[in-house]
Write an enzyme that holds these catalytic residues in place. Sequence first.
Site, PDB file in Angstrom:
ATOM      1  N   CYS A  95       6.208  11.393  24.920  1.00 13.54           N
ATOM      2  CA  CYS A  95       7.528  10.788  25.098  1.00 13.54           C
ATOM      3  C   CYS A  95       7.670   9.361  24.533  1.00 13.54           C
ATOM      4  O   CYS A  95       7.873   9.216  23.346  1.00 13.54           O
ATOM      5  CB  CYS A  95       7.929  10.875  26.564  1.00 13.54           C
ATOM      6  SG  CYS A  95       9.714  10.776  26.778  1.00 13.54           S
ATOM      7  N   HIS A 193       5.930  15.856  29.766  1.00 15.72           N
ATOM      8  CA  HIS A 193       5.152  15.193  30.818  1.00 15.72           C
ATOM      9  C   HIS A 193       4.754  16.281  31.802  1.00 15.72           C
ATOM     10  O   HIS A 193       4.954  17.457  31.580  1.00 15.72           O
ATOM     11  CB  HIS A 193       6.043  14.215  31.602  1.00 15.72           C
ATOM     12  CG  HIS A 193       6.611  13.093  30.841  1.00 15.72           C
ATOM     13  ND1 HIS A 193       5.889  11.966  30.543  1.00 15.72           N
ATOM     14  CD2 HIS A 193       7.863  12.876  30.369  1.00 15.72           C
ATOM     15  CE1 HIS A 193       6.686  11.112  29.916  1.00 15.72           C
ATOM     16  NE2 HIS A 193       7.878  11.635  29.787  1.00 15.72           N
TER      17      HIS A 193
END
Length: 246
Positions: A95, A193
């Site tokens: 990310c 994640h």
Amino acid sequence: MNNRFIKILHLYPKDMNIYGDHGNLLVLSKRAQWLGIQVQILDYNQGERFPTDFDLLIGGGGQDSGQSKVCFDLQRVAGSIKSAVDNGVPMLLVCGLYQLFGEFFKPIKGSTLPGIGVFPFSTVGQKTRMIGNVLARSREFGDLIGFENHSGNTVLDRSAVPLAHKILQGYGNNTDRLNEGCRIQNVVGTYLHGSMLPKNPQIADWMIGKVAQNRGWKLDFSNMQKPQHLDDWTNQARISAKSRPY
Ligand code: GLN
């Protein structure tokens, strides 16, 4: 007993480490240890001396503010990171650091943050926040499962190779839901994640396999001394995450 030993570099753990990203480090360390490899973890935070040698690199996500804190320091160490990429060091970027390994990230508020151009893409923040459980299909690694939470819309250049070519649930790189993550050399970038590697250990083993290639070691993955029920637990976690609505 062998003397196999590796160093894992954890990039900016103070500022870039959210939604369970730390679990990636635990999975890599544990799976390497179960293969009889000793592990040393090197934390690198901004302003510190950048390690001269490491076998693996991982970096996580963070808020836009965390990214703006680290991005100039990242420029300072970009040369060392790019040499490691060219030398085939396996890396996983999630990310926020995934975005900064691209060309640039333009957040919704504030000035554009430069990236280090490892990945051929750019990212622009937009109003729709992409939050939820993702299921994406990768030719290289099979079905990938994770949790995304980002405003950044990442658009791959024509030359870029996505990590996953099909989105079954969630968004992935952008609101077009076309693909997820990016791949170059031995580097994996992703929005997942959650943590990523506990639910997708095939990527951890691929990374450790690349280290073994770099070192000229032969590893027997079928003889990994992992806990008896680990694969069942992993499958349960995958099934449960897949069944959750977005
Ligand atoms: N700040 C970035 C975004 O919202 C990264 C978020 C994250 O790392 N989860 O796009």
